[in-house]
Design an enzyme around this catalytic site. Structure first.
Site, PDB file in Angstrom:
ATOM      1  N   CYS A   2       0.881  -1.234   0.201  1.00 44.04           N
ATOM      2  CA  CYS A   2       0.094  -0.147   0.109  1.00 44.04           C
ATOM      3  C   CYS A   2       0.830   1.210   0.269  1.00 44.04           C
ATOM      4  O   CYS A   2       2.159   1.094   0.513  1.00 44.04           O
ATOM      5  CB  CYS A   2      -0.908   0.067   1.332  1.00 44.04           C
ATOM      6  SG  CYS A   2      -1.909  -1.346   1.458  1.00 44.04           S
ATOM      7  N   ARG A  27       4.955   0.299  -6.353  1.00 43.78           N
ATOM      8  CA  ARG A  27       4.906  -0.610  -5.409  1.00 43.78           C
ATOM      9  C   ARG A  27       3.610  -1.750  -5.497  1.00 43.78           C
ATOM     10  O   ARG A  27       3.715  -2.557  -4.701  1.00 43.78           O
ATOM     11  CB  ARG A  27       4.617   0.198  -3.897  1.00 43.78           C
ATOM     12  CG  ARG A  27       5.737   1.043  -3.834  1.00 43.78           C
ATOM     13  CD  ARG A  27       5.226   1.980  -2.480  1.00 43.78           C
ATOM     14  NE  ARG A  27       5.254   1.413  -1.293  1.00 43.78           N
ATOM     15  CZ  ARG A  27       6.399   1.003  -0.661  1.00 43.78           C
ATOM     16  NH1 ARG A  27       7.491   1.817  -1.016  1.00 43.78           N
ATOM     17  NH2 ARG A  27       6.482   0.403   0.540  1.00 43.78           N
ATOM     18  N   TRP A  75      -2.970  -2.514  -1.614  1.00 40.06           N
ATOM     19  CA  TRP A  75      -2.587  -3.865  -2.080  1.00 40.06           C
ATOM     20  C   TRP A  75      -3.193  -4.658  -0.987  1.00 40.06           C
ATOM     21  O   TRP A  75      -2.924  -4.751   0.159  1.00 40.06           O
ATOM     22  CB  TRP A  75      -1.125  -4.220  -1.894  1.00 40.06           C
ATOM     23  CG  TRP A  75      -0.359  -5.476  -2.068  1.00 40.06           C
ATOM     24  CD1 TRP A  75      -0.555  -6.286  -1.213  1.00 40.06           C
ATOM     25  CD2 TRP A  75      -0.050  -5.997  -3.358  1.00 40.06           C
ATOM     26  NE1 TRP A  75       0.050  -7.789  -1.981  1.00 40.06           N
ATOM     27  CE2 TRP A  75       0.370  -7.289  -3.218  1.00 40.06           C
ATOM     28  CE3 TRP A  75       0.297  -5.431  -4.748  1.00 40.06           C
ATOM     29  CZ2 TRP A  75       0.914  -8.077  -4.141  1.00 40.06           C
ATOM     30  CZ3 TRP A  75       0.940  -6.060  -5.469  1.00 40.06           C
ATOM     31  CH2 TRP A  75       1.001  -7.475  -5.423  1.00 40.06           C
ATOM     32  N   ASN A  99      -1.867   2.241   5.906  1.00 43.98           N
ATOM     33  CA  ASN A  99      -0.783   1.120   5.555  1.00 43.98           C
ATOM     34  C   ASN A  99      -0.362   0.495   6.667  1.00 43.98           C
ATOM     35  O   ASN A  99      -0.201   1.024   7.962  1.00 43.98           O
ATOM     36  CB  ASN A  99       0.420   1.707   4.987  1.00 43.98           C
ATOM     37  CG  ASN A  99       0.338   2.267   3.428  1.00 43.98           C
ATOM     38  OD1 ASN A  99      -0.530   2.356   2.944  1.00 43.98           O
ATOM     39  ND2 ASN A  99       1.477   2.931   3.153  1.00 43.98           N
ATOM     40  N   GLY A 100      -0.396  -1.034   6.645  1.00 45.13           N
ATOM     41  CA  GLY A 100      -0.065  -1.855   7.756  1.00 45.13           C
ATOM     42  C   GLY A 100      -1.249  -2.855   8.151  1.00 45.13           C
ATOM     43  O   GLY A 100      -1.960  -2.755   7.360  1.00 45.13           O
ATOM     44  N   GLU A 480      17.129 -23.500  -4.679  1.00 47.09           N
ATOM     45  CA  GLU A 480      16.675 -21.999  -4.402  1.00 47.09           C
ATOM     46  C   GLU A 480      17.917 -21.450  -4.737  1.00 47.09           C
ATOM     47  O   GLU A 480      17.855 -20.272  -5.735  1.00 47.09           O
ATOM     48  CB  GLU A 480      15.929 -21.667  -3.241  1.00 47.09           C
ATOM     49  CG  GLU A 480      15.206 -20.382  -3.432  1.00 47.09           C
ATOM     50  CD  GLU A 480      14.549 -19.790  -4.493  1.00 47.09           C
ATOM     51  OE1 GLU A 480      14.232 -20.496  -5.416  1.00 47.09           O
ATOM     52  OE2 GLU A 480      14.524 -18.485  -4.858  1.00 47.09           O
ATOM     53  N   LYS A 484      18.713 -18.872  -7.819  1.00 43.71           N
ATOM     54  CA  LYS A 484      19.004 -17.429  -8.108  1.00 43.71           C
ATOM     55  C   LYS A 484      20.160 -17.228  -8.645  1.00 43.71           C
ATOM     56  O   LYS A 484      20.247 -16.000  -9.534  1.00 43.71           O
ATOM     57  CB  LYS A 484      19.300 -17.162  -6.332  1.00 43.71           C
ATOM     58  CG  LYS A 484      18.249 -17.004  -5.549  1.00 43.71           C
ATOM     59  CD  LYS A 484      16.913 -15.845  -6.049  1.00 43.71           C
ATOM     60  CE  LYS A 484      16.068 -16.233  -7.171  1.00 43.71           C
ATOM     61  NZ  LYS A 484      14.774 -16.891  -6.859  1.00 43.71           N
ATOM     62  N   GLU A 487      19.774 -17.450 -12.680  1.00 41.88           N
ATOM     63  CA  GLU A 487      18.695 -16.290 -13.052  1.00 41.88           C
ATOM     64  C   GLU A 487      19.853 -15.215 -13.503  1.00 41.88           C
ATOM     65  O   GLU A 487      19.413 -14.667 -14.413  1.00 41.88           O
ATOM     66  CB  GLU A 487      17.734 -16.222 -12.202  1.00 41.88           C
ATOM     67  CG  GLU A 487      16.776 -17.274 -12.154  1.00 41.88           C
ATOM     68  CD  GLU A 487      15.449 -16.758 -11.105  1.00 41.88           C
ATOM     69  OE1 GLU A 487      15.893 -16.932 -10.162  1.00 41.88           O
ATOM     70  OE2 GLU A 487      14.664 -16.577 -11.764  1.00 41.88           O
ATOM     71  N   HIS A 503      27.209 -40.207  -5.641  1.00 43.68           N
ATOM     72  CA  HIS A 503      26.578 -41.100  -6.827  1.00 43.68           C
ATOM     73  C   HIS A 503      26.788 -40.667  -8.057  1.00 43.68           C
ATOM     74  O   HIS A 503      25.816 -40.767  -8.922  1.00 43.68           O
ATOM     75  CB  HIS A 503      25.001 -41.232  -6.460  1.00 43.68           C
ATOM     76  CG  HIS A 503      24.763 -42.068  -5.284  1.00 43.68           C
ATOM     77  ND1 HIS A 503      25.283 -43.301  -4.736  1.00 43.68           N
ATOM     78  CD2 HIS A 503      24.455 -41.481  -3.996  1.00 43.68           C
ATOM     79  CE1 HIS A 503      25.195 -43.681  -3.561  1.00 43.68           C
ATOM     80  NE2 HIS A 503      24.591 -42.495  -2.979  1.00 43.68           N
ATOM     81  N   LYS A 599       8.659 -11.763 -15.468  1.00 35.97           N
ATOM     82  CA  LYS A 599       8.270 -11.878 -13.901  1.00 35.97           C
ATOM     83  C   LYS A 599       7.068 -12.739 -13.834  1.00 35.97           C
ATOM     84  O   LYS A 599       7.043 -13.538 -12.775  1.00 35.97           O
ATOM     85  CB  LYS A 599       8.026 -10.498 -13.209  1.00 35.97           C
ATOM     86  CG  LYS A 599       7.412 -10.450 -11.829  1.00 35.97           C
ATOM     87  CD  LYS A 599       8.804 -10.625 -10.951  1.00 35.97           C
ATOM     88  CE  LYS A 599       8.516 -10.941  -9.819  1.00 35.97           C
ATOM     89  NZ  LYS A 599       9.651 -11.517  -8.980  1.00 35.97           N
TER      90      LYS A 599
HETATM   91  C1  F6R Z   1      12.421 -17.347  -9.764  1.00 40.49           C
HETATM   92  C2  F6R Z   1      11.167 -16.849 -10.195  1.00 40.49           C
HETATM   93  C3  F6R Z   1      10.233 -18.110 -10.898  1.00 40.49           C
HETATM   94  C4  F6R Z   1       9.003 -18.361 -10.268  1.00 40.49           C
HETATM   95  C5  F6R Z   1       8.211 -19.001 -11.330  1.00 40.49           C
HETATM   96  C6  F6R Z   1       6.783 -19.289 -10.786  1.00 40.49           C
HETATM   97  O1  F6R Z   1      13.263 -16.385  -9.145  1.00 40.49           O
HETATM   98  O2  F6R Z   1      10.672 -16.001  -9.863  1.00 40.49           O
HETATM   99  O3  F6R Z   1      11.059 -19.288 -10.752  1.00 40.49           O
HETATM  100  O4  F6R Z   1       8.838 -18.482  -9.121  1.00 40.49           O
HETATM  101  O5  F6R Z   1       7.942 -18.492 -12.565  1.00 40.49           O
HETATM  102  O6  F6R Z   1       6.204 -18.110 -10.569  1.00 40.49           O
HETATM  103  P1  F6R Z   1       4.893 -17.863  -9.534  1.00 40.49           P
HETATM  104  O7  F6R Z   1       5.512 -18.051  -8.060  1.00 40.49           O
HETATM  105  O8  F6R Z   1       4.286 -16.313  -9.819  1.00 40.49           O
HETATM  106  O9  F6R Z   1       3.887 -18.825  -9.941  1.00 40.49           O
END
Ligand code: F6R
Length: 604
Positions: A2, A27, A75, A99-100, A480, A484, A487, A503, A599
């Site tokens: 928010c 945001r 939000w 907000n909050g 993970e 990261k 990516e 293995h 994204k």
């Molecule tokens: C990695 C990343 C992607 C998402 C994936 C699923 O940093 O952001 O691997 O996690 O595309 O996206 P959501 O979570 O939006 O379903």
């Protein structure tokens, strides 16, 4: 997340509020609204969706003399993104934006409803305005009523309130959520929840501290601290760089999002913890009755949080659990039994593959739950129940805080089920709830750690690949960490279970193979240690992340010492995020917009 704006001055208040809200668009929000008070005239407008909808609604409205105004982008956290739930919230003659999260809103709401007050929205915020108007009836002036209202609120807030009783005053309070006030030579006063709406409008700003509250008129700014002492303003020069302001001064959105994990996790937890149980208002008490199995389905980072959750479902809730990559699940004609709860996890709630699996589960008659960050997204609308992660918008393409909040939700969900099914003792549940309260501090970035990672990163730029290794929940964390790095650095990295290296992959070990080894003190320490020793003996370059010194490693990133593996998990998560970030920076890559990635993946 928010956003808040406020204005006192002679310029076009509507335009100033709308352009302030525009500066907060980055945001993320799902509805917006403004309220303007000019003399006796109160006007308020709200709209769902983008600001253009609010602009359309206000197009015939102008203010050309002195006016005060407040505005908000919302939000959704409590209640759907609808016009009724959008701010400002209205009382009989006052408006509020917030907000909050007001943690004790349910109790206040009950008391007000007993007094005969009717609520229009499902939000926690609405209690503020009705509580204020109730106090107004028994106090001598609006400021006293405001002060008494704030005293009754628990939780996090940045609040602006306006009332016809004092038509030239904005009341404000700040606790836990950011807010600042800006001034300029033209004697205007601007409020905002971050710098960006104020840049170009003000030259000096005062950032409110937690516990600050007070009121502002055309000529006065009176700020009181939590001990009710009048405070002097601490006016600072305002930066002129908008992009830097949007990133709160960080170099990248991803870095900002790593640093804000502590506060967003507090939002995830807020209102959901009591001393001996987890509260999920959004779940029906009977939701887990007759569930004998759980299937989790997701993609990418969300898949890794699902994998982490699967360890907890079997360990704490004692429910059989399996995890599937959504794109695989879709086409393999899976068997689906009616006593299985189907859980999808998604930051966006729009990922095509995950959404499809949710439809399949619904068609097969399974009960469904989504753990999601975006209210009203396709998955939220479709699933039988939803738990919002409350991470706020994530701008960096590489997901960080979304992952952290998903894991926190799953930890809470497990304690919620464990209480119902009595699979953990009440002492154990209470102990784990206190550990959950420690998560926000475990993810706080320490300057010394970040500095060390910055320096170390130069040694990990070349070579023929990375293995991130871990055991138990540290295996999904290793996956993970590797994702990261891939990516944003474009280097080859794999996540692997520590015990599985021998293995096959150990054949790759040489000084040019970088092993990032997760070595928690509280989870299979000796086992993980010998796996790392095997790699060290084959001369792999090893960077150990651990709370204990490890002489077989070439490099060591120290974490704090905890008595619980989940707290180690969260601190290591931050280390891995920072390591990828710093390697990417050294390689000169675009951290926030890595090549070939989007994204939200709404195609197959
Ligand atoms: C990695 C990343 C992607 C998402 C994936 C699923 O940093 O952001 O691997 O996690 O595309 O996206 P959501 O979570 O939006 O379903």
């Amino acid at each position: 997340m928010c956003g808040i704006v406020g204005y006192i001055g002679k310029k076009n208040t509507k335009e100033i509020l709308l352009s302030g809200l525009k500066e907060l668009e980055y945001r993320g929000y799902d509805s917006a609204g403004i309220a303007v008070l000019s003399g006796d005239d109160f006007s308020s407008f709200k709209a769902v969706g983008k600001l253009i909808n609010l602009e359309e609604k206000t197009k015939n409205f102008t203010t050309d003399s002195f006016a005060i105004g407040i505005g908000h982008t919302r939000w959704a956290t409590h209640g759907k993104p609808t016009e009724l739930n959008a701010h400002p919230h209205i009382g009989e003659s006052s408006y509020v934006v917030h907000n909050g999260i007001i943690e004790n809103y349910a109790q206040i709401k009950k008391e007000l409803e007993n007094d005969g007050i009717k609520f229009l929205s499902q939000t926690d915020t609405e209690v503020i305005i009705h509580l204020f108007e109730k106090k107004l009836k028994t106090t001598t002036n609006a400021f006293e009523a405001f002060k008494k209202t704030i005293e009754d609120l628990e939780g996090a807030y940045a609040i602006l309130l306006v009332t016809k009783n004092e038509p030239k005053t904005i009341f404000f309070a700040k606790n836990g959520s950011p807010m600042l006030i800006g001034i300029n030579e033209e004697n205007e006063k601007y409020f905002a929840s971050s710098d960006s709406p104020l840049i170009g409008q003000c030259n000096k700003v005062n950032y409110f501290d937690d516990g600050d509250y007070g009121y502002v008129t055309e000529d006065t700014i009176n700020v009181y601290n939590s001990a009710h002492k009048l405070k002097k303003l601490n006016l600072l020069e305002l930066s002129t760089n908008k992009l830097l302001a949007q990133k709160d001064g960080f170099r990248f959105f991803m870095e900002k999002e790593i640093y804000e994990q502590s506060s967003v996790i507090s939002d995830t937890l807020m209102g959901r913890l009591s001393d001996d149980e987890i509260l999920f208002d959004e779940l029906d008490k009977s939701f887990f009755d007759d569930i004998n199995e759980i299937k989790l389905c997701a993609c990418g980072t969300s898949y890794h949080s699902a994998l982490t959750a699967s360890y907890m479902f079997e360990r704490y809730s004692k429910i059989r659990c399996s995890v599937e990559v959504a794109s695989e699940f879709r086409y393999r004609k899976p068997l689906m039994d009616k006593d299985t709860l189907f859980i999808v996890i998604s930051q966006s709630g729009e990922t095509a593959d995950t959404l499809e699996t949710l439809k399949m589960a619904k068609e097969a008659g399974l009960k469904t739950l989504v753990v999601c960050n975006v209210d009203n997204s396709s998955m939220v609308r479709l699933a039988d129940a939803c738990i919002l992660t409350r991470a706020g918008i994530e701008k960096g393409v590489a997901s960080t805080k979304a992952f952290a909040t998903q894991v926190v939700v799953f930890w809470m969900l497990n304690l919620y089920i464990a209480k119902q099914k009595k699979t953990l003792s009440s002492q154990e549940i209470s102990k784990q709830i206190s550990l959950l309260r420690e998560v926000p501090s475990s993810v706080k970035v320490k300057d010394t750690t970040h500095e060390k990672i910055k320096r170390l990163s130069k040694r990990y730029l070349y070579g023929h690949g990375f293995f991130f290794i871990g055991r138990d929940v540290f295996y999904p964390l290793a996956l993970e960490g590797a994702l990261k790095l891939k990516e944003i650095s474009y280097l080859h990295a794999e996540g692997y279970p520590s015990g599985e290296m021998k293995h096959g992959p150990i054949a790759l070990a040489d000084p040019e193979l970088f092993t990032i080894a997760l070595l928690p003190k509280n989870m299979l320490y000796e086992k993980a240690k010998s796996n790392i020793e095997e790699l060290s003996a084959r001369d792999s370059t090893i960077c150990a992340i651990s709370a204990t010194e490890f002489d077989k490693a070439d490099d060591h990133i120290m974490i704090s010492s905890y008595d619980n593996y989940m707290l180690e998990f969260f601190e290591m998560m931050v280390v891995l995020q920072l390591l990828s970030l710093e390697i990417s920076v050294r390689l000169g890559n675009d951290v926030d917009m890595p090549r070939n990635l989007a994204k939200s993946v709404t195609v197959e």
